[in-house]
Structures are given as structure tokens and as C-alpha cells.
Write an enzyme that holds these catalytic residues in place. Structure first.
Site, short mmCIF file in Angstrom:
data_model
loop_
_atom_site.label_atom_id
_atom_site.label_comp_id
_atom_site.label_asym_id
_atom_site.label_seq_id
_atom_site.Cartn_x
_atom_site.Cartn_y
_atom_site.Cartn_z
CE LYS A 272 49.58 43.45 27.27
NZ LYS A 272 50.98 43.81 27.59
CG HIS A 273 46.35 40.45 29.54
ND1 HIS A 273 45.82 39.86 28.19
CD2 HIS A 273 47.76 40.37 29.66
CE1 HIS A 273 47.00 39.44 27.69
NE2 HIS A 273 47.94 39.85 28.45
CG ASN A 417 41.24 40.08 47.47
OD1 ASN A 417 40.37 40.44 47.69
ND2 ASN A 417 42.05 39.01 47.98
CG HIS A 518 34.97 37.80 42.13
ND1 HIS A 518 35.79 37.14 42.67
CD2 HIS A 518 34.36 38.64 43.09
CE1 HIS A 518 35.87 37.48 44.38
NE2 HIS A 518 35.31 38.50 44.39
#
Length: 518
Positions: A272-273, A417, A518
Site C-alpha cells: 500500500k502506497h 527509517n 528514500h
């Protein structure tokens, strides 16, 4: 008006040439194109008859001649140019219809040799195209069969091709030749096993489709694919059901697939996302799905599920019970597919080589304002040249070791993180994308307790994408009943975390390899 026609892709060329003849255009042609036109009854002059010089070197030299290029490049508004043509007894060429040797088709063939690939590098074609494009004010240059109709319509209506269309055709030429040259350069780089980052980086992609919108509705977007055989990639998936894939669908599904490739055993990944929300491995694919679903029954709603085994009728029944955006699997039982197709908007994709990994030297590219940053993909889970280290007094059990490696695969694909908790080859809590590692750890534990149960973290393991700056994560893990931790190590305060593990009777492993995302 005179046109030179020399095409490898002969789609529509006979019909186009016939229409040109009907409009009074004289046609010059070469090699296979000349033979094709002649067979179809289209009158044309062979290039050697124009130049007075025979094709030679197995056809390598035929259009590279001043009579051809002076006729293309002469600027009609330049009196000196036109005087020189007259003195040299050279006539102008007003249209160039050329597409290039099939280099892409050649290199995509199985077992193609370098000799065969190099022989399919076009020389005369790009030269004519670039010459005509440079003199676009006077010469219409057509490289795409899709433009034949547009050119004919303007000739019939206005007896000439408009300047605006000529400029459009010029642009297409340089896009076409730059793509062609980039394919060649990329092929040669791979042939040399050259993994260095080049001083200049030119990439080429082919558009798959325009998209309804981008990441948000006010953004425009398109989907492009790399040129070449890309087994196991989303660009090769066959859509069997549902709406067109969106920008976010493609981005999120790609991440889920890359995580799935980390596993050999029957595994299901829910995403999801852009973050995994449930991952399960088991002896059967149905059991694996149950683990992935129960890991987070909330986030899977409206999510993406990728599966590395055939979808059975029994699994399809379970998948149908949940609102999903996308399902990807290598195959589907006939009854399973019919069940899934009952949900008309559910995107069902079939990806034959779903477990094939990317080349470890493949580029990961991120656009930044004014440039881009390029790296090789994060292709490894653990270092190859050294063993992972147990840094605590307590050694992990075999089961803990298996679960730690499972959790490490999961956290590798969670945004940094990131913290992932696992138990019995099931993700039980994932804390992605936090600015503090302790927040990520607490989030993973809170999710586990809230979504599965208060006792679920007892006997579980933890994986972290990067080192612990303080011992607070170990303390939180111990409080939750976690017994083993795997992390890269490398902090100046590693010993604080090691000491805390020893104090609590926990085991900890340092991998020496970070997995920031990232």
C-alpha cells in the site's frame, strides 16, 4: 517534386508510393524497397541510375553520394546553392522517406551475434534523415509510417507539405535517430561488460501508453519501457481484467514485485502506497496469503497483492472477498480467473517470469531539479565477502535466524527509517518512513498489537534497515517480547545496544550492509 524512398519497415509504403505517383511525384528508391515497389507496379528510378555509381560493399554504400546529398541539402532560397546545383547538373530532392535498419529487432533475437548486430547499424539512412531534417524548410522528411496519411492529405489539399508539418517531421527525425544511436551505444556497453557510469549518460525508452494522470490528478504522466528483454518486469505483464493502470499503481506494484523476488518459497506480498503492509511465506500459496492478509487486514484494503505461485480457485475466492486494486501472479487457474473477473474494476495481471530478478548493474534513477542521480539497484540482501556476525552472548535459534532473514527482506523494501517485525515467516508489524528509528520501532509494535494481538510480538524478531544510534530500540523491543534483532551495525554507540541485548538475554546480528530506501 522528387522523393527518395528507402525503408526497412515497409508498412503502408506501397500505398503511400502509389499516392505520391498519382500526385506527380517522381520516386527514387534503393535495394529491397525498389524491388518491392517494382513488384507492386510502382514506377521508380533505382539509386544507382541516379548517381551513375553502383551499389557496392554488399549494399553498405548506395546513397552516400553528392548527387543525393546535394539534392537534399541545397537551400532553395540561396541563389548560390541553386547555381551550384545547376552547374553540377544536380536536381533537388524534395522528400525523403526513410526508416532505418532493424537494429532493435536484431538485438532482441535469441543468440544474436555481435557481427549480426553490427551489420544492422544503418549508415546511409541516418545520414539522409539528418540532412533532410537540417533542410526542413525545403524538404519533407518522413520516418514514421503513421505520418504518411498526414503528408498525403496536405499534398492533395495544398500541393505542398506545410512548414509547420515539416518542422514537426524534423523533430521526429532527431528523436528517431537519437533513440537509434542510444540503442547501439547501450548494446555495445553491455557487450563490453562496461559497468562504469559514463561521462555522458543518454537513455532511451519507448512509450507504452499515456496515462490518465500522474501521482495526482493535476499532473500529466506516461508509461515508458526500456528497450530489450526485461523478464519479470511490469512492462511485460499481460492485463487480463480491470481498468487501465495508474501512475501510482505502476510505481507501487513495481516495489511489491521487487520484494516478492527476494523469496523462493510460496510467498504473497501485500503493498500500500509503496510500502509492504503484509508478507507471508508458507508451504502452500493459500497459507502464504492467509499470513499476508492477517498481518494487516486494514491496510490491504484498496491495496496491491503480488503472488509467486499460480492462483487457485480457493485462493481466488479469498482474494475476491477483499477490495483490491491489483493482483499479479505468474498464472491463474481458469476457474480462479473467472472468479476474479466478476470484479470488473479489479486489475488482474499475469507475469510469466515473476521471480526473475533485475541485472544487478541496472540503474536506479531519480530526477532532481536540474539533474538526476543514478545508482545501481540494491541487489543484495547480505554481503558476499564476509559472514554476518552474532555480536551478543546469546546465539539465535534456527527459527529466529529464518525469521530475521525474512524480516530483513521486508524492511529492505520499506521506506527509511524502517523497522519490520516477523514471526513464523509472517510480517506482523512494519514501521516505514519515520524520521526517527525509535518511532519506526514503536509504530511496528503498535501496529502488531493493534492489528493482530497484544501477545503477537512475544518471541518475534526485528529487522532494521540501518543501525541503531541509541539503545532505546532494544529496550522497546525487549518490552514487547522480541527475542532477536538483525541490523547493519556501524554506529559509534553499537556497544550500548549490544550490552542491552546481553542484559535482556536477546540475540543480535550485525550484517554490515545498510538498506536505506528514500
Amino acid at each position: 517534386m522528387r522523393a527518395i524512398i528507402s525503408v526497412s519497415d515497409k508498412t503502408g509504403i506501397v500505398e503511400f508510393a502509389k499516392e505520391l505517383k498519382n500526385l506527380g511525384v517522381d520516386i527514387i528508391s534503393t535495394g529491397g524497397t525498389y524491388k518491392k515497389l517494382k513488384e507492386e507496379g510502382v514506377e521508380a528510378v533505382e539509386i544507382s541510375d541516379l548517381t551513375g555509381f553502383p551499389e557496392c560493399l554488399d549494399g553498405r554504400v548506395k546513397t552516400l553520394h553528392p548527387i543525393v546529398h546535394a539534392g537534399i541539402l541545397a537551400m532553395r532560397s540561396n541563389e548560390e546553392h541553386m547555381k551550384q546545383l545547376k552547374d553540377l547538373k544536380i536536381d533537388t530532392i524534395d522528400m525523403v522517406v526513410v526508416n532505418l535498419y532493424p537494429f532493435k529487432k536484431t538485438i532482441l533475437k535469441d543468440n544474436v551475434t555481435r557481427k549480426e548486430a553490427v551489420e544492422n547499424i544503418d549508415i546511409g539512412g541516418p545520414t539522409m534523415l539528418r540532412a533532410a531534417a537540417k533542410n526542413y524548410q525545403d524538404v519533407a522528411v518522413v520516418t514514421d509510417p503513421a505520418d504518411y496519411t498526414k503528408v498525403l492529405e496536405e499534398l492533395k489539399e495544398n500541393k505542398e507539405v506545410s512548414l509547420d508539418t515539416k518542422f514537426y517531421l524534423m523533430q521526429k527525425v532527431f528523436m528517431h535517430t537519437s533513440n537509434y544511436d542510444t540503442m547501439i551505444a547501450d548494446y555495445l556497453k553491455k557487450e563490453r561488460n562496461d559497468n562504469a557510469f559514463p561521462e555522458t549518460l543518454t537513455l532511451t525508452f519507448e512509450k507504452v501508453e499515456d496515462m490518465r494522470y500522474g501521482e495526482n490528478p493535476h499532473q500529466r504522466a506516461a508509461f515508458y519501457r526500456e528497450i530489450g528483454k526485461k523478464k519479470g518486469s511490469l512492462v511485460d505483464a499481460e492485463q487480463l481484467n480491470g481498468k487501465q493502470l495508474s501512475f501510482n499503481n505502476i510505481n507501487d506494484t513495481n516495489g511489491a514485485l521487487e520484494l516478492l523476488k527476494e523469496f523462493d518459497e510460496p510467498t504473497v506480498v501485500a503493498c500500500k502506497h509503496g510500502n509492504p503492509c503484509g508478507v507471508g511465506s508458507a508451504d502452500t500459496i493459500e497459507e502464504a496469503y492467509e499470513k499476508a492478509y492477517k498481518a494487516d487486514k486494514v491496510s490491504i484494503f484498496g491495496g496491491i497483492v503480488v503472488i509467486n505461485r499460480e492462483v487457485t480457485k480457493a485462493l481466488a475466492q479469498k482474494l475476491k472477498e477483499v477490495f483490491l486494486e491489483i493482483i499479479v501472479a505468474p498464472s491463474y487457474e481458469a476457474e480462479a480467473l473467472e472468479i476474479l473477473k466478476e470484479k470488473k474494476n479489479l486489475r488482474v495481471l499475469k507475469l510469466d517470469d515473476i521471480s526473475v530478478k533485475q541485472d544487478e548493474n541496472a540503474f536506479d534513477i531519480k530526477k532532481v531539479n536540474g539533474g538526476m542521480i543514478v545508482q545501481t539497484i540494491d541487489s543484495k540482501l547480505l554481503p558476499e565477502d564476509e559472514e554476518i556476525k552474532v555480536v551478543t552472548k546469546k546465539q539465535p535459534t534456527k527459527e529466529e535466524m529464518e525469521d530475521m532473514l525474512f524480516a530483513l527482506k521486508v524492511v529492505k523494501f520499506a521506506k527509511s527509517n524502517g523497522i519490520a517485525l516477523a514471526k513464523d515467516k509472517q510480517s506482523i508489524g512494519i514501521g516505514p518512513g519515520q524520521v526517527s528509528r525509535i518511532w519506526a520501532a514503536k509504530q511496528s509494535m503498535d501496529h502488531a498489537h493493534e492489528l493482530i494481538g497484544e501477545d503477537i510480538t512475544k518471541g518475534a524478531v526485528m529487522a532494521s534497515d540501518a543501525f541503531f544510534p541509541f539503545s532505546d530500540v532494544v529496550e522497546a523491543a525487549h518490552k514487547a517480547g522480541i527475542t532477536a534483532i538483525i541490523q547493519p551495525g556501524g554506529s559509534n554507540r553499537d556497544q550500548d545496544s549490544i550490552d542491552k541485548c546481553d542484559e535482556y538475554g536477546m540475540s543480535m546480528i550485525f550484517t554490515g550492509m545498510r538498506h536505506f530506501k528514500h
